[in-house]
Design a protein around this motif. Sequence first.
Motif, PDB file in Angstrom:
ATOM      1  N   LEU A 140       0.773  -1.052  -0.147  1.00 47.27           N
ATOM      2  CA  LEU A 140      -0.152  -0.058  -0.021  1.00 47.27           C
ATOM      3  C   LEU A 140       0.693   1.189   0.095  1.00 47.27           C
ATOM      4  O   LEU A 140       1.719   1.279   0.725  1.00 47.27           O
ATOM      5  CB  LEU A 140      -1.046  -0.031   1.244  1.00 47.27           C
ATOM      6  N   MET A 141       0.467   2.231  -0.725  1.00 54.04           N
ATOM      7  CA  MET A 141       1.347   3.438  -0.837  1.00 54.04           C
ATOM      8  C   MET A 141       0.524   4.623  -0.575  1.00 54.04           C
ATOM      9  O   MET A 141      -0.490   4.554  -0.861  1.00 54.04           O
ATOM     10  CB  MET A 141       1.996   3.516  -2.342  1.00 54.04           C
ATOM     11  N   GLY A 142       1.146   5.568   0.159  1.00 50.61           N
ATOM     12  CA  GLY A 142       0.359   7.015   0.326  1.00 50.61           C
ATOM     13  C   GLY A 142       1.294   7.896   0.819  1.00 50.61           C
ATOM     14  O   GLY A 142       2.548   7.871   0.871  1.00 50.61           O
ATOM     15  N   VAL A 143       0.928   9.145   0.960  1.00 52.32           N
ATOM     16  CA  VAL A 143       1.782  10.436   1.214  1.00 52.32           C
ATOM     17  C   VAL A 143       2.190  10.206   2.836  1.00 52.32           C
ATOM     18  O   VAL A 143       3.032  11.143   3.235  1.00 52.32           O
ATOM     19  CB  VAL A 143       0.979  11.755   1.178  1.00 52.32           C
ATOM     20  N   SER A 144       1.575   9.564   3.460  1.00 52.84           N
ATOM     21  CA  SER A 144       2.004   9.277   4.915  1.00 52.84           C
ATOM     22  C   SER A 144       1.605   7.776   5.447  1.00 52.84           C
ATOM     23  O   SER A 144       0.833   7.021   4.615  1.00 52.84           O
ATOM     24  CB  SER A 144       0.955  10.083   5.787  1.00 52.84           C
ATOM     25  N   PRO A 145       2.330   7.322   6.450  1.00 55.78           N
ATOM     26  CA  PRO A 145       1.814   5.967   6.850  1.00 55.78           C
ATOM     27  C   PRO A 145       0.333   5.728   6.996  1.00 55.78           C
ATOM     28  O   PRO A 145      -0.142   4.635   6.583  1.00 55.78           O
ATOM     29  CB  PRO A 145       2.590   5.850   8.165  1.00 55.78           C
ATOM     30  N   ALA A 146      -0.173   6.704   7.633  1.00 53.31           N
ATOM     31  CA  ALA A 146      -1.759   6.498   7.782  1.00 53.31           C
ATOM     32  C   ALA A 146      -2.445   6.325   6.492  1.00 53.31           C
ATOM     33  O   ALA A 146      -3.387   5.563   6.128  1.00 53.31           O
ATOM     34  CB  ALA A 146      -2.598   7.658   8.635  1.00 53.31           C
ATOM     35  N   ALA A 147      -2.147   7.141   5.472  1.00 51.43           N
ATOM     36  CA  ALA A 147      -2.716   7.309   4.096  1.00 51.43           C
ATOM     37  C   ALA A 147      -2.439   5.605   3.406  1.00 51.43           C
ATOM     38  O   ALA A 147      -3.246   5.432   2.865  1.00 51.43           O
ATOM     39  CB  ALA A 147      -2.296   8.432   3.445  1.00 51.43           C
ATOM     40  N   ALA A 148      -0.965   5.397   3.371  1.00 51.97           N
ATOM     41  CA  ALA A 148      -0.999   4.093   2.985  1.00 51.97           C
ATOM     42  C   ALA A 148      -1.633   2.854   3.529  1.00 51.97           C
ATOM     43  O   ALA A 148      -2.268   2.098   2.780  1.00 51.97           O
ATOM     44  CB  ALA A 148       0.675   3.735   3.204  1.00 51.97           C
ATOM     45  N   ILE A 149      -1.948   3.081   4.979  1.00 52.57           N
ATOM     46  CA  ILE A 149      -2.586   1.875   5.749  1.00 52.57           C
ATOM     47  C   ILE A 149      -4.207   2.130   5.055  1.00 52.57           C
ATOM     48  O   ILE A 149      -4.731   0.844   5.174  1.00 52.57           O
ATOM     49  CB  ILE A 149      -2.221   1.923   6.866  1.00 52.57           C
ATOM     50  N   ASN A 150      -4.502   3.089   5.005  1.00 52.41           N
ATOM     51  CA  ASN A 150      -5.727   3.271   4.667  1.00 52.41           C
ATOM     52  C   ASN A 150      -6.375   3.231   3.263  1.00 52.41           C
ATOM     53  O   ASN A 150      -7.428   3.329   2.897  1.00 52.41           O
ATOM     54  CB  ASN A 150      -6.479   4.678   5.171  1.00 52.41           C
ATOM     55  N   SER A 151      -5.215   2.963   2.327  1.00 50.97           N
ATOM     56  CA  SER A 151      -5.353   3.056   0.888  1.00 50.97           C
ATOM     57  C   SER A 151      -6.161   1.523   0.587  1.00 50.97           C
ATOM     58  O   SER A 151      -6.010   0.562   1.210  1.00 50.97           O
ATOM     59  CB  SER A 151      -4.022   2.964   0.274  1.00 50.97           C
ATOM     60  N   ASP A 152      -7.001   1.678  -0.325  1.00 44.81           N
ATOM     61  CA  ASP A 152      -7.730   0.281  -0.834  1.00 44.81           C
ATOM     62  C   ASP A 152      -7.044  -0.290  -2.173  1.00 44.81           C
ATOM     63  O   ASP A 152      -7.606  -1.179  -2.716  1.00 44.81           O
ATOM     64  CB  ASP A 152      -8.997   0.646  -1.039  1.00 44.81           C
ATOM     65  N   SER A 153      -5.829   0.201  -2.381  1.00 42.69           N
ATOM     66  CA  SER A 153      -5.373  -0.285  -3.583  1.00 42.69           C
ATOM     67  C   SER A 153      -3.952  -0.955  -3.335  1.00 42.69           C
ATOM     68  O   SER A 153      -2.888  -0.322  -3.222  1.00 42.69           O
ATOM     69  CB  SER A 153      -4.716   0.931  -4.959  1.00 42.69           C
ATOM     70  N   LYS A 154      -3.990  -2.133  -3.630  1.00 40.62           N
ATOM     71  CA  LYS A 154      -3.010  -3.003  -3.170  1.00 40.62           C
ATOM     72  C   LYS A 154      -2.029  -3.210  -4.274  1.00 40.62           C
ATOM     73  O   LYS A 154      -2.607  -3.890  -5.115  1.00 40.62           O
ATOM     74  CB  LYS A 154      -3.208  -4.372  -2.468  1.00 40.62           C
ATOM     75  N   LEU A 155      -0.769  -3.153  -4.131  1.00 39.11           N
ATOM     76  CA  LEU A 155       0.092  -3.416  -5.293  1.00 39.11           C
ATOM     77  C   LEU A 155       0.702  -4.729  -5.038  1.00 39.11           C
ATOM     78  O   LEU A 155       1.228  -5.047  -3.903  1.00 39.11           O
ATOM     79  CB  LEU A 155       1.166  -2.300  -5.453  1.00 39.11           C
ATOM     80  N   PRO A 156       0.899  -5.615  -5.969  1.00 43.05           N
ATOM     81  CA  PRO A 156       1.358  -7.044  -5.749  1.00 43.05           C
ATOM     82  C   PRO A 156       2.797  -7.003  -5.497  1.00 43.05           C
ATOM     83  O   PRO A 156       3.465  -7.661  -4.758  1.00 43.05           O
ATOM     84  CB  PRO A 156       0.931  -7.764  -7.136  1.00 43.05           C
ATOM     85  N   LEU A 157       3.660  -5.870  -6.252  1.00 44.71           N
ATOM     86  CA  LEU A 157       5.079  -5.857  -6.114  1.00 44.71           C
ATOM     87  C   LEU A 157       5.581  -4.614  -6.386  1.00 44.71           C
ATOM     88  O   LEU A 157       5.091  -3.749  -7.306  1.00 44.71           O
ATOM     89  CB  LEU A 157       5.640  -7.067  -7.055  1.00 44.71           C
ATOM     90  N   VAL A 158       6.463  -4.043  -5.315  1.00 46.23           N
ATOM     91  CA  VAL A 158       6.992  -2.644  -5.451  1.00 46.23           C
ATOM     92  C   VAL A 158       8.303  -2.912  -5.263  1.00 46.23           C
ATOM     93  O   VAL A 158       8.627  -3.369  -4.362  1.00 46.23           O
ATOM     94  CB  VAL A 158       6.414  -1.574  -4.671  1.00 46.23           C
ATOM     95  N   LEU A 159       9.350  -2.585  -6.078  1.00 47.65           N
ATOM     96  CA  LEU A 159      10.856  -2.468  -5.985  1.00 47.65           C
ATOM     97  C   LEU A 159      11.342  -1.248  -5.421  1.00 47.65           C
ATOM     98  O   LEU A 159      10.999  -0.150  -6.221  1.00 47.65           O
ATOM     99  CB  LEU A 159      11.575  -2.906  -7.318  1.00 47.65           C
ATOM    100  N   VAL A 160      11.903  -1.178  -4.329  1.00 49.36           N
ATOM    101  CA  VAL A 160      12.114   0.141  -3.730  1.00 49.36           C
ATOM    102  C   VAL A 160      13.731   0.360  -3.598  1.00 49.36           C
ATOM    103  O   VAL A 160      14.388  -0.441  -3.226  1.00 49.36           O
ATOM    104  CB  VAL A 160      11.646   0.266  -2.297  1.00 49.36           C
ATOM    105  N   SER A 161      14.078   1.365  -4.313  1.00 53.00           N
ATOM    106  CA  SER A 161      15.557   1.782  -4.017  1.00 53.00           C
ATOM    107  C   SER A 161      15.870   2.082  -2.554  1.00 53.00           C
ATOM    108  O   SER A 161      15.288   3.112  -2.042  1.00 53.00           O
ATOM    109  CB  SER A 161      15.719   3.160  -5.193  1.00 53.00           C
ATOM    110  N   SER A 162      16.828   1.618  -2.176  1.00 59.12           N
ATOM    111  CA  SER A 162      17.358   1.324  -0.734  1.00 59.12           C
ATOM    112  C   SER A 162      17.910   3.066  -0.489  1.00 59.12           C
ATOM    113  O   SER A 162      17.834   3.315   0.512  1.00 59.12           O
ATOM    114  CB  SER A 162      18.396   0.495  -0.357  1.00 59.12           C
ATOM    115  N   HIS A 163      18.671   3.654  -1.365  1.00 53.04           N
ATOM    116  CA  HIS A 163      18.989   5.033  -1.647  1.00 53.04           C
ATOM    117  C   HIS A 163      17.828   6.105  -1.347  1.00 53.04           C
ATOM    118  O   HIS A 163      18.214   7.100  -0.845  1.00 53.04           O
ATOM    119  CB  HIS A 163      19.662   5.124  -2.758  1.00 53.04           C
TER     120      HIS A 163
END
Length: 166
Positions: free
Chosen positions: A131-154
């Motif tokens: 789940l993605m959002g502009v804040s942790p609360a927004a991400a947790i409350n999002s209803d659009s689950k993405l199966p895979l996200v690759l995140v740059s550690s940088h």
Amino acid sequence: EYALSMKMIPCAILTHSGWSEGTFHVPQHHGFIEFLTRSEDYLKLTEVNLPYLKKHIQFFVLRRDEVQAIIPRCQESLLNLPRTTKKPKLHQVTLLLLNGCIVGTMNIEINSRVSDYMMKGHQWIPLYDCLMGVSPAAAINSDSKLPLVLVSSHSITGASEESLSL
């Protein structure tokens, strides 16, 4: 003249400038993360749509260190992602980025912590059921689950973890 056989990996890409979409051309025998960690400063894309532009761009280069996250728009098997050789353990994580937050699940070795995994220098971190959002609360409350996200550690500002039971 020899031409490498390529696989097309369409993706949505989050940069410091916002979202864009395009297609990476990855050699057939390379994994996608292996391709992303090559030494070049720029990533080549085709069939690109940039934020706020209403036109299609055939070819574009993107500075690698500006990429925060990539959402592949293909089957995971095409990505040939690395797998842990030991028994994995699922960890629920929250990653804070410059432009927002991602909540998802990591698969790492059973006796490892997320902080130890991140300190080993992994440049790209696969997160599942995100789940993605502009804040942790927004991400947790999002209803659009993405199966895979690759995140740059940088691009990770901070991280938290919570173990999940299988």
